[in-house]
Design a protein around this motif. Structure first.
Motif, PDB file in Angstrom:
ATOM      1  N   VAL A 137       0.842  -1.208   0.000  1.00  0.00           N
ATOM      2  CA  VAL A 137       0.000   0.000   0.000  1.00  0.00           C
ATOM      3  C   VAL A 137       0.866   1.244   0.000  1.00  0.00           C
ATOM      4  N   SER A 138       1.928   1.217   0.812  1.00  0.00           N
ATOM      5  CA  SER A 138       2.821   2.375   0.889  1.00  0.00           C
ATOM      6  C   SER A 138       3.504   2.631  -0.447  1.00  0.00           C
TER       7      SER A 138
ATOM      8  N   GLU B 295       2.476   1.727  -3.482  1.00  0.00           N
ATOM      9  CA  GLU B 295       1.490   2.188  -4.461  1.00  0.00           C
ATOM     10  C   GLU B 295       1.169   3.662  -4.244  1.00  0.00           C
ATOM     11  N   SER B 296       0.944   4.042  -2.988  1.00  0.00           N
ATOM     12  CA  SER B 296       0.571   5.437  -2.686  1.00  0.00           C
ATOM     13  C   SER B 296       1.713   6.393  -2.997  1.00  0.00           C
ATOM     14  N   SER B 297       2.932   6.016  -2.601  1.00  0.00           N
ATOM     15  CA  SER B 297       4.072   6.908  -2.849  1.00  0.00           C
ATOM     16  C   SER B 297       4.345   7.043  -4.340  1.00  0.00           C
ATOM     17  N   TRP B 298       4.095   5.970  -5.118  1.00  0.00           N
ATOM     18  CA  TRP B 298       4.284   6.054  -6.567  1.00  0.00           C
ATOM     19  C   TRP B 298       3.267   7.001  -7.199  1.00  0.00           C
ATOM     20  N   LYS B 299       2.010   6.903  -6.770  1.00  0.00           N
ATOM     21  CA  LYS B 299       0.985   7.810  -7.285  1.00  0.00           C
ATOM     22  C   LYS B 299       1.307   9.253  -6.914  1.00  0.00           C
ATOM     23  N   ASN B 300       1.802   9.429  -5.682  1.00  0.00           N
ATOM     24  CA  ASN B 300       2.176  10.779  -5.250  1.00  0.00           C
ATOM     25  C   ASN B 300       3.324  11.322  -6.091  1.00  0.00           C
TER      26      ASN B 300
ATOM     27  N   SER C  67       9.629  13.173  -3.243  1.00  0.00           N
ATOM     28  CA  SER C  67       8.562  12.230  -3.603  1.00  0.00           C
ATOM     29  C   SER C  67       9.132  11.034  -4.383  1.00  0.00           C
TER      30      SER C  67
ATOM     31  N   ALA D 172       9.241   7.168  -3.157  1.00  0.00           N
ATOM     32  CA  ALA D 172       8.721   6.100  -4.012  1.00  0.00           C
ATOM     33  C   ALA D 172       9.762   4.994  -4.167  1.00  0.00           C
TER      34      ALA D 172
ATOM     35  N   THR E  21      10.088   3.043  -0.742  1.00  0.00           N
ATOM     36  CA  THR E  21       8.938   2.185  -0.444  1.00  0.00           C
ATOM     37  C   THR E  21       8.887   0.982  -1.394  1.00  0.00           C
TER      38      THR E  21
END
Length: 785
Positions: free
Chosen positions: A698-699, A701-706, A727, A731, A734
């Motif tokens: 989850v971390s 995926e979220s950091s990649w989207k960010n 950022s 990514a 993580t």
């Protein structure tokens, strides 16, 4: 329908019958023994046929392929015949081309290949890039030597260079121009440059490379075939000399580097076919361009660089096409984990050594049992006594030759019986010690395997991150050029690119070390280019572990306690180290029983003896009426012995055995306590690592989207370079953390199984089913309580 097939066959036959034959002849510099000649003939035929289409039938007959073996007159004679019988003549090599040009008359279209330097080889070239000679052209397959050496110098700053050329081709170039060019190049690169002719005796020729040479260029393109370039590359690797060639396939054979086209050979054949087509369309051959337009690239053999101890630059590693690279190699053999484990059972030296310990223990058992086997002896005895001591009345002759035989058999001896039992128990203990060694090696194989997977994945992530950084650098350079940002962003991204290249090199080095570690466990029996099957969250190995009938049942803290107690119970049943300890206890108990029995058990034995006098001589050797000669004797006896007093040794032995037994029993209790603690800790670690997979996913995926959002904002100029870098770095971290979590989980799983002594992946379906049944029965018994 039958009529249609007949009509189609007729039309096809008619088309073939109407096709015009186009006959091609070939004159080759070499002796024709190279296997590449047949391949070249076939590929030229196919490519020209493809270009010209069905209206022409390309024919290259064996009699029209003429190897001249470096004899100019043979080329002249062959050309005279071929020009009368063929539509096109191909000249393969510089000698053939120069000879036909010097002969003056070129009546038929003639194309030469193998031309690399028109100046030194003295081949005509107009300012328009054509031959300018009627009915003659060629394909120029290389740039000038200045460019080639410049490319090599960027890789290796040589001070003493050797250029390898084929011995016979050296004789047909303008030596004065060669020497002049070498002098110019030596001054340009501030280096000593030597030409080393190479004959068919490759090993002998390469001994002529001057001492202190720190780089070698393969100066020939076509003269060395695959069977020759391989030994050349091998010798240069043995000499630890960096090498450079003009062909990519030479790099594939072990030469370190080349700047050339990816498919240069195919491009050459294709250009040749196109030139033939242009001839057929009426274009003057002398006006066709000779240059082979290739998109040249750097090819670099990483395996060779490692073997010679050469460390390439960052620019080389990340701009070159890497061959045999640790992170990108296409291995000839791919191994799965079960295959590697099976191989380890066969070749691992630790396992082989401990197997020998089992063999020795079995010999000790046999030796102990042999104490109960009978012993038999035969003897031959010759005696001579003084004459005065002889007496014929008792058969005592002066000289007597006697043979005898005896058999002794122990019927019962407690010490022997105890030793047999003890050795059997110790043999079982050694077998379990061997099983433990095997389990530990299997764990090491798992660990090495997962470490390779982890480092491979880390390399891939670092590569992706590097590409993103390069794009950010390009974006910042573009924004700087239009004035939207200053140069500080560019400098920041340049710095990050350099640091990531270093991180990537470290990751690649870790991968190499990881593969060496695995190969060492397998006694270095794997090929250097081996690869392993990847494991991912949806891979078979991961799914197998997740479906374990026991460890896949953890859903609450209460499950951990239940499973932990069950696994301890299983470990007491399977763990070889514990079974080794219990076998040692059994051996000590048998020793104690033997020491006690020594107080009241005698030793029983049986003996038999027979003797026969074979010959008597000398005084008293002749039997008289009053003599009494006894030539045959025998005896049979049973013996029982019991030691009355042995200095209290039996009592001390009993006390010693009791102390040893108490020590071992306490050790077993301590072992069980530590085993329970270890399994509990490993089970907790397994739960933690499995949870980390979900959270880290989850971390990541979220950091990649960010990061993608921040990158878009940076492109628009609404966020700073620091925000984008943070950022992207998050990514990266993580993704690496998620990567680590997967393999940490797999490693925790096999570490737990090792402490139980039961590897589920190596067990049969029946064994796994029995494990699940025992677990269900265990839970049922807990519920009944």
């Amino acid at each position: 329908m039958h009529r249609y097939f007949i009509l189609f066959g007729f039309l096809l036959f008619s088309a073939i019958s109407l096709a015009q034959n186009y006959r091609v002849g070939m004159i080759i510099d070499t002796d024709g023994s190279q296997g590449r000649v047949a391949v070249l003939k076939e590929e030229i035929t196919q490519e020209i046929q493809k270009i010209l289409g069905a209206s022409f039938q390309i024919i290259i007959e064996d009699r029209d392929v003429v190897p001249i073996n470096w004899q100019a007159q043979v080329a002249v004679d062959a050309y005279g015949r071929l020009s009368q019988e063929c539509d096109l003549i191909l000249l393969v090599g510089v000698l053939s081309a120069k000879t036909i040009l010097a002969n003056g008359s070129i009546p038929k279209p003639t194309i030469a290949i193998g031309i690399t330097n028109v100046d030194i080889q003295e081949i005509p070239l107009t300012t328009q890039g054509t031959s300018g000679v009627k009915n003659f052209s060629y394909i120029l397959t290389s740039r000038d030597i200045d460019t080639e050496l410049s490319n090599f110098y960027e890789l290796v700053e040589f001070k003493k260079l050797a250029i390898l050329t084929y011995e016979k081709s050296t004789l047909i170039v303008n030596r004065q121009k060669v020497d002049q060019k070498l002098q110019e190049l030596s001054e340009k690169f501030d280096s000593e440059i030597n030409v080393v002719p190479v004959s068919d005796d490759i090993e002998g020729s390469l001994q002529n490379i001057p001492d202190g040479t720190d780089a070698v260029v393969i100066g020939s393109i076509y003269e060395f075939d695959d069977e020759q370039i391989g030994p050349i590359a091998r010798i240069l690797i043995e000499k630890k000399i960096p090498s450079y060639a003009l062909r990519k396939d030479y790099v594939e054979k072990g030469i370190m580097a080349s700047v050339t086209a990816d498919d240069g050979y195919k491009t050459l054949i294709r250009k040749l076919a196109i030139m033939v087509d242009e001839i057929r369309q009426g274009s003057p051959l002398e006006d066709l361009p000779v240059n082979l337009d290739n998109k040249n690239q750097l090819f670099f053999n990483v395996a060779t660089s490692y073997e010679i101890g050469f460390s390439p630059s960052f620019e080389t590693l990340y701009t070159a096409n890497l061959l045999n690279a640790a992170a990108q190699e296409a291995s000839s053999t791919v191994y799965g984990i079960q295959e590697l484990i099976n191989k380890a059972l066969e070749v691992n030296l630790g396992i082989q050594i401990t197997n020998k310990d089992v063999e020795l223990a079995e010999q000790d058992v046999k030796l102990a049992v042999s104490e109960y086997l009978p012993t038999a002896n035969v003897a031959m005895d010759f005696t001579q006594i003084n004459e005065s001591s002889t007496s014929e009345f008792i058969g005592q002759s002066q000289r007597t030759l006697t043979q005898s035989g005896s058999v002794d058999q122990v019927i019962y001896n407690e010490e022997i019986s105890a030793n047999i039992g003890i050795q059997k128990y110790l043999n079982e203990a050694q077998k379990n010690a061997t099983l433990q060694e095997i389990n530990d090696v299997i764990l090491d194989i798992y660990s090495a395997y997962f470490n390779i997977l982890l480092t491979k994945s880390n390399v891939e992530i670092q590569l992706e991150n590097l590409e993103l950084l390069k794009k950010n650098l390009e974006l910042s350079q573009l924004q700087r050029d239009i004035g939207s940002i200053n140069s500080s962003d560019v400098f920041r991204w340049e710095s990050e690119v350099a640091q990531t290249k270093q991180a990537l090199i470290e990751a690649q080095t870790s991968l190499v070390v990881a593969k060496i570690n695995l190969n060492t466990l397998l006694n270095n029996t794997l090929d250097q280019r081996f690869n392993i099957e990847d494991v991912s969250l949806d891979g078979g190995l991961y799914r197998f572990f997740e479906s374990n009938p026991v460890l896949g049942d953890i859903n609450s803290p209460n499950d951990i306690q239940i499973i932990s107690k069950f696994l301890v119970q299983e470990a007491k049943r399977y763990y070889p180290l514990r079974k080794e300890l219990t076998s040692t206890i059994d051996a000590t108990q048998r020793q104690l029983r033997g020491n006690k029995r020594a107080y009241y058990t005698p030793t029983l034995s049986l003996s038999a003896l027979q003797s026969e006098v074979l010959n008597r001589s000398g005084a008293a050797s002749t039997e008289t009426p009053n003599s009494n000669f006894f030539d045959s004797n025998w005896s049979l006896g049973v013996k029982a012995s019991y030691p009355l007093f042995d200095g209290n040794r039996r009592r001390y032995n009993i006390q010693t055995s009791k102390i040893q037994l108490q020590q071992l029993e306490m050790g077993l209790l301590d072992f069980d306590n530590n085993l329970e603690l270890s399994i509990s800790d490993l089970l907790t670690d397994l739960i933690t690592t499995r949870s980390n997979i979900n959270f880290s996913f989850v971390s990541a995926e979220s950091s990649w989207k960010n990061f993608l959002i921040t990158q878009d904002f940076y492109r628009k100029g609404t966020v700073s370079v620091v925000q984008l870098f943070d950022s992207q770095n998050t990514a990266l971290e993580t993704r690496l953390a998620f990567n680590n979590s997967v393999y940490n989980y797999l490693l925790a799983f096999v570490a737990l199984e090792n402490n139980i002594g039961f590897y589920s992946m190596l067990s049969t379906e029946n064994k796994l089913s029995e494990l699940g049944d025992r677990y269900e029965q265990y839970k049922t018994e807990l519920d009944d309580r």
